[in-house]
Design an enzyme around this catalytic site. Structure first.
Site, PDB file in Angstrom:
ATOM      1  N   HIS A  45       6.754  11.207   2.253  1.00  0.00           N
ATOM      2  CA  HIS A  45       6.811  10.333   1.073  1.00  0.00           C
ATOM      3  C   HIS A  45       5.710  10.582   0.054  1.00  0.00           C
ATOM      4  O   HIS A  45       5.536   9.779  -0.860  1.00  0.00           O
ATOM      5  CB  HIS A  45       6.733   8.857   1.480  1.00  0.00           C
ATOM      6  CG  HIS A  45       7.871   8.389   2.317  1.00  0.00           C
ATOM      7  ND1 HIS A  45       8.981   7.762   1.791  1.00  0.00           N
ATOM      8  CD2 HIS A  45       8.075   8.441   3.651  1.00  0.00           C
ATOM      9  CE1 HIS A  45       9.814   7.451   2.759  1.00  0.00           C
ATOM     10  NE2 HIS A  45       9.285   7.846   3.902  1.00  0.00           N
ATOM     11  N   LYS A  48       4.429  -2.746  -9.618  1.00  0.00           N
ATOM     12  CA  LYS A  48       4.330  -1.828  -8.478  1.00  0.00           C
ATOM     13  C   LYS A  48       2.886  -1.891  -8.001  1.00  0.00           C
ATOM     14  O   LYS A  48       2.039  -2.514  -8.655  1.00  0.00           O
ATOM     15  CB  LYS A  48       4.731  -0.404  -8.861  1.00  0.00           C
ATOM     16  CG  LYS A  48       4.071   0.125 -10.151  1.00  0.00           C
ATOM     17  CD  LYS A  48       4.576   1.506 -10.533  1.00  0.00           C
ATOM     18  CE  LYS A  48       5.812   1.498 -11.420  1.00  0.00           C
ATOM     19  NZ  LYS A  48       6.947   2.227 -10.849  1.00  0.00           N
ATOM     20  N   ARG A  49       2.589  -1.261  -6.851  1.00  0.00           N
ATOM     21  CA  ARG A  49       1.205  -1.223  -6.418  1.00  0.00           C
ATOM     22  C   ARG A  49       0.329  -0.634  -7.530  1.00  0.00           C
ATOM     23  O   ARG A  49       0.765   0.263  -8.257  1.00  0.00           O
ATOM     24  CB  ARG A  49       1.078  -0.394  -5.142  1.00  0.00           C
ATOM     25  CG  ARG A  49       1.637  -1.103  -3.929  1.00  0.00           C
ATOM     26  CD  ARG A  49       0.889  -2.404  -3.649  1.00  0.00           C
ATOM     27  NE  ARG A  49      -0.440  -2.126  -3.199  1.00  0.00           N
ATOM     28  CZ  ARG A  49      -0.859  -2.310  -1.945  1.00  0.00           C
ATOM     29  NH1 ARG A  49      -0.038  -2.792  -1.019  1.00  0.00           N
ATOM     30  NH2 ARG A  49      -2.102  -2.026  -1.602  1.00  0.00           N
ATOM     31  N   LYS A 100      -0.150   5.962 -10.624  1.00  0.00           N
ATOM     32  CA  LYS A 100       0.969   5.237 -11.248  1.00  0.00           C
ATOM     33  C   LYS A 100       0.659   4.866 -12.701  1.00  0.00           C
ATOM     34  O   LYS A 100       1.530   4.457 -13.455  1.00  0.00           O
ATOM     35  CB  LYS A 100       1.328   3.999 -10.425  1.00  0.00           C
ATOM     36  CG  LYS A 100       1.889   4.313  -9.044  1.00  0.00           C
ATOM     37  CD  LYS A 100       2.190   3.036  -8.268  1.00  0.00           C
ATOM     38  CE  LYS A 100       2.503   3.260  -6.793  1.00  0.00           C
ATOM     39  NZ  LYS A 100       3.863   3.759  -6.544  1.00  0.00           N
ATOM     40  N   THR A 130      11.488   3.659  -6.440  1.00  0.00           N
ATOM     41  CA  THR A 130      12.778   3.017  -6.170  1.00  0.00           C
ATOM     42  C   THR A 130      13.005   1.831  -7.100  1.00  0.00           C
ATOM     43  O   THR A 130      14.140   1.440  -7.340  1.00  0.00           O
ATOM     44  CB  THR A 130      12.863   2.547  -4.701  1.00  0.00           C
ATOM     45  OG1 THR A 130      11.621   1.936  -4.357  1.00  0.00           O
ATOM     46  CG2 THR A 130      13.133   3.706  -3.761  1.00  0.00           C
ATOM     47  N   LYS A 140      16.235  -0.086  -9.412  1.00  0.00           N
ATOM     48  CA  LYS A 140      16.544  -1.520  -9.453  1.00  0.00           C
ATOM     49  C   LYS A 140      16.641  -2.014 -10.885  1.00  0.00           C
ATOM     50  O   LYS A 140      17.537  -2.794 -11.239  1.00  0.00           O
ATOM     51  CB  LYS A 140      15.473  -2.333  -8.708  1.00  0.00           C
ATOM     52  CG  LYS A 140      15.442  -2.054  -7.216  1.00  0.00           C
ATOM     53  CD  LYS A 140      14.180  -2.560  -6.523  1.00  0.00           C
ATOM     54  CE  LYS A 140      14.055  -1.875  -5.161  1.00  0.00           C
ATOM     55  NZ  LYS A 140      12.744  -2.105  -4.522  1.00  0.00           N
TER      56      LYS A 140
HETATM   57  I1  GPV Z   1       2.802   7.933   1.746  1.00  0.00           I
HETATM   58  N1  GPV Z   1       5.111   5.424  -0.652  1.00  0.00           N
HETATM   59  C1  GPV Z   1       4.573   4.185  -0.409  1.00  0.00           C
HETATM   60  O1  GPV Z   1       5.084   3.177  -0.899  1.00  0.00           O
HETATM   61  N2  GPV Z   1       3.491   4.060   0.393  1.00  0.00           N
HETATM   62  C2  GPV Z   1       2.935   5.118   1.015  1.00  0.00           C
HETATM   63  O2  GPV Z   1       1.950   4.973   1.753  1.00  0.00           O
HETATM   64  C3  GPV Z   1       3.529   6.377   0.780  1.00  0.00           C
HETATM   65  C4  GPV Z   1       4.582   6.520  -0.059  1.00  0.00           C
HETATM   66  C5  GPV Z   1       6.272   5.514  -1.540  1.00  0.00           C
HETATM   67  C6  GPV Z   1       6.162   6.553  -2.641  1.00  0.00           C
HETATM   68  O3  GPV Z   1       4.936   6.392  -3.315  1.00  0.00           O
HETATM   69  C7  GPV Z   1       7.333   6.328  -3.594  1.00  0.00           C
HETATM   70  O4  GPV Z   1       7.346   7.288  -4.589  1.00  0.00           O
HETATM   71  C8  GPV Z   1       8.651   6.377  -2.805  1.00  0.00           C
HETATM   72  O5  GPV Z   1       9.719   5.960  -3.630  1.00  0.00           O
HETATM   73  C9  GPV Z   1       8.601   5.453  -1.609  1.00  0.00           C
HETATM   74  O6  GPV Z   1       7.463   5.726  -0.805  1.00  0.00           O
HETATM   75  C10 GPV Z   1       9.813   5.554  -0.739  1.00  0.00           C
HETATM   76  O7  GPV Z   1      10.094   6.884  -0.446  1.00  0.00           O
END
Ligand code: GPV
Length: 841
Positions: free
Chosen positions: A374, A567-568, A573, A678, A682
């Protein structure tokens, strides 16, 4: 099993198995029964919360019946199952989802009305199940929804944290973390006191020779902690399939509780031991895209992997198959590297406990696992120090060394000329201390490795796993672009839009096959449809405006353009790019004539998201957003033209209010850093447009919906490296507009300039790693295009409707079918019709 059931029990069962409810009256009866007896509350203290509890318990009964039946049918069918191992499941609330999936929300709504309650008030009593940080955990939750809805025999395995992700409070413009104790009342879990596993830590390895003269190892000494199963039913939409999410809680092993101490009056220290064991599953680590190598985290990972593997192996052994059949019955998906210890753990079970030879065991192991990556961010790639692993998991470290040895011998044979390759691909990094590279172990121990969006899957092949593509060939690596469940993220979050779509498509079939949305394009010029579509967006904005007023005290105009980034909080980001853009806009407005101001669409910039508690820069960004809001919102001269809101404690249930209410949302990561994203999906599915970089799934969203219906800007991933390089050698000039934003910050316009100096200096003096300056001009220009596009409401609505119609690809149902086909090789199990007799043999 069958033979043991006495005939009277069988008869009674078929006569008395509860049936659930059909009418509002039946529902009321069930809810009241639970309020009176299960909760011991009376009519005189039945508030919204008690009504929520009674309603949840009534629906739980329904779910449990389907759940029991599904589990029995899956066991009998005895076909391959999927096990999704994830340290995070960001489930959010369960009641609304249960109502919709069971198809009884209207019944409940009516019943609750008759009792004098509003269903929304009742639903909002529920505490979010927030066992995750962000996208990764929410993806796991969407996957569980799709697995059940598509009738796949699948289990999730995770940890039952007593504290989920912290609650965020904003106090005087700063984030404050408050613990999220969420288990006061959780009707959705069932403690299986009888399903426990003893988990071993520390100790040492003893070598011995078997009677047949074989060299074996045994892991001895150390301490034992007990894992207890807590099961959560996961209902599918319009199907009785109800899968299981098994979360492990930790407690002191029964033999470990020191009764001697207890009896001799030292009960405090004996209780302390109990508490120490319970710490393992006490709290979710609040880091997103960041690993910090803490011993307790490694303990969590092993505790959960070992308990899950034991459970899976136990289930397999009941079928009396040969070990070689294991990969035909079991597919285990690793959600990032967090569960990678499952690989050496299965090898250990097969070799040390079941007595298989190394090669036979390894062939089983490496056919069983799939690994999803990821991120490519280096700070998020897990590495564990060898001394720590030696101490905590001595036998696993040996096994990892042996896996590495076999692997490196293979590489050496096949790439004899490339001597550096061995060092590059070794699982062990030769640093001080030495480190175990978990991603490499995951690649070596899995039969497929996938990224989560096309660009990301290409990037991992070109960067972090480049050598492994050479070693294994490209077929081991694949892409499964992420998706979202349309049940929660359209039907539940935006019921009016879901109904409007259903009215045009002739029913809710699209919620099970999202590609059907394409038929909506026929209505893009339909006046009535367009009007209704716009009215729904407006109503959703009114709902969000109300929430903003209640939670922050800020009044916003629902007719303004709602510009959202939730988002976080993370430098990659780039919330900092957004807030610098907001300041730029503010400064521009201040200079505008009355005439110019008239042309401007009023805006509300809405931010939300948590910063990891130790991530100082992210916290500074939150503080800056709050300070800018304080100044701008109080500026009478600006009025409605610009408002800036930071929404406290962004979570799943708030996302359900926010996503349907945006006009524009921001997905503006530095190209090549966001694996997929994601929430972008949405927002578009709910009729919002997006501004984004060419990153992650934004690229595929553009391909699907058309480039006229998205606002893309900024540098491309392929140019990032060169740009960064240029910064380091001083061959770049700070964007002049950004410089004036920095001047404003330095002037103290937004409070103490010193608080923001690190944020500004990172860009001005320290290489601007995330390319904020390089993308600033095109970001601001694109926002001007958005202003202009928004003024033409007719065109805007056309874009929004067209985009919704073309979002069919992004259902998590499509993802799950892709995983099932290309990685797991599992088939759905169509549930038996109601009333059909299941025979047990
Ligand atoms: I590695 N992601 C997350 O939320 N936390 C993590 O520790 C890690 C990956 C996320 C990615 O940042 C997103 O881009 C992605 O859409 C999501 O994982 C699901 O795949």
């Amino acid at each position: 099993v069958e033979a043991a059931i006495p005939e009277p029990a069988r008869k009674a069962w078929s006569k008395y198995t509860p049936k659930g409810f059909e009418t509002p009256e039946d529902f009321e009866k069930e809810a009241i029964r639970h309020i009176e007896t299960t909760l011991a509350r009376s009519l005189y203290n039945c508030d919204d919360f008690a009504t929520y509890a009674g309603t949840a318990l009534a629906f739980r009964d329904r779910l449990v019946l389907d759940w029991n039946k599904t589990q029995q049918e899956q066991t009998l069918a005895d076909q391959k199952r999927v096990y999704y191992l994830s340290l995070e499941f960001l489930m959010g609330r369960a009641l609304d989802n249960a109502m919709l999936n069971v198809g009884q929300k209207d019944v409940a709504k009516k019943g609750l009305e008759e009792l004098g309650f509003r269903i929304e008030d009742v639903i909002s009593q529920e505490h979010d199940a927030a066992l995750g940080n962000g996208g990764l955990g929410r993806l796991a939750a969407c996957f569980l929804d799709s697995l059940a809805s598509l009738n796949y025999p699948a289990w999730g395995y995770g940890l039952r944290y007593r504290y989920g992700i912290f609650k965020q409070e904003i106090i005087d413009g700063y984030q404050v973390e408050v613990p999220d104790y969420w288990l006061d009342f959780n009707p959705w879990e069932f403690c299986r006191h009888d399903v426990t596993v003893d988990i071993h830590f520390y100790g040492h390895v003893r070598k011995y020779t078997t009677d047949e003269g074989k060299q074996r190892c045994s892991w001895e000494g150390g301490e034992i902690v007990q894992a207890v199963a807590f099961d959560v039913p996961i209902p599918g939409y319009t199907t009785p399939t109800t899968n299981n999410l098994r979360l492990w809680g930790s407690k002191a092993a029964s033999g470990e509780f020191d009764f001697q101490k207890f009896n001799s009056g030292e009960y405090e220290s004996s209780v302390a031991e109990q508490q120490r064991a319970e710490t393992i599953s006490a709290v979710l680590y609040p880091n997103d895209n960041l690993e910090r190598g803490k011993e307790l985290r490694l303990k969590q990972q092993y505790f959960w992997c070992a308990a899950s593997l034991f459970d899976i192996v136990r289930r397999f052994k009941k079928t009396n198959r040969a070990w070689g059949e294991f990969p035909n019955q079991v597919a285990i998906q690793l959600n990032d590297t967090h569960p990678t210890l499952a690989i050496p753990e299965l090898q250990r079970i097969l070799v040390d406990i079941e007595g298989l030879d190394w090669d036979e065991a390894w062939s089983i192991v490496s056919k069983t696992f799939g690994y999803t990556n990821h991120t490519v961010l280096p700070e998020a790639l897990e590495k564990w120090s060898v001394p720590l692993m030696q101490h905590l998991l001595p036998r696993h470290l040996q096994i990892i060394y042996d896996i590495n040895l076999h692997f490196l011998q293979y590489v050496e044979r096949n790439f004899p000329k490339d001597r550096d390759m061995l060092g590059r691909v070794s699982i062990i990094e030769e640093s001080n201390p030495k480190m175990v590279r978990m991603a490499y172990l995951a690649v070596i121990g899995s039969h497929k490795v996938n990224g989560v969006a096309e660009l990301h899957s290409d990037l991992i092949k070109a960067t972090i796993f480049k050598d492994f593509v050479e070693i294994y060939g490209p077929d081991k690596f694949t892409n499964v672009t992420n998706g979202i469940t349309p049940r929660r993220w359209l039907h539940q979050a935006n019921p009016r839009l879901s109904e409007l779509i259903a009215s045009k498509l002739g029913g809710h079939e699209f919620l099970k096959d999202l590609t059907l949305l394409h038929k909506l394009e026929e209505y893009v010029d339909d006046k009535e449809f367009r009007k209704e579509f716009q009215e729904i967006k407006y109503a959703n904005k009114v709902r969000l405006a109300k929430h903003i007023k209640e939670s922050t005290g800020i009044s916003v105009n629902p007719s303004a353009l709602f510009d959202v980034q939730v988002k976080r909080i993370h430098e990659y980001k780039r919330q900092q790019l957004n807030i610098f853009g907001v300041i730029h806009r503010y400064l521009a407005i201040k200079k505008m004539s009355a005439e110019e101001r008239k042309k401007l669409a009023p805006r509300v910039s809405i931010f939300g998201g948590k910063a990891a508690p130790g991530y100082w820069m992210a916290k500074t960004v939150i503080h800056l957003i709050c300070e800018v809001g304080r100044v701008v919102n109080a500026d009478k001269d600006v009025g409605d033209l610009l408002k800036v809101v930071f929404l406290e404690d962004y979570n799943v249930s708030k996302a359900e209010i926010i996503c349907p209410a945006s006009d524009i949302s921001e997905h503006i990561s530095t190209a090549g850093t966001e694996a997929s994203g994601t929430s972008n999906m949405k927002f578009v599915l709910n009729g919002g447009l997006i501004i984004g970089t060419c990153d992650g799934a934004n690229i595929e969203i553009t391909r699907e919906i058309g480039e006229n219906n998205i606002f893309l800007f900024g540098n491309l991933a392929e140019d990032v490296e060169d740009l960064r390089h240029a910064h380091l050698y001083g061959q770049y000039k700070l964007d002049p507009e950004l410089n004036s934003v920095f001047e404003a910050i330095r002037s103290g316009m937004f409070g103490d300039a010193g608080s923001f100096s690190a944020l500004v200096n990172g860009i001005v003096d320290h290489g601007d790693y995330y390319l904020v300056s390089d993308d600033f001009a095109s970001y601001c220009q694109t926002h001007e295009m958005i202003d202009e596009a928004y003024r033409n409401q007719e065109e805007w609505v056309t874009k929004a409707i067209t985009a919704v119609a073309r979002m069919g690809f992004f259902s998590s149902d499509r993802c799950i079918d892709e995983y099932a086909e290309a990685i797991w090789n599992v088939e759905p199990l169509t549930p038996k019709k109601e009333g059909a007799q299941v025979s047990v043999h």
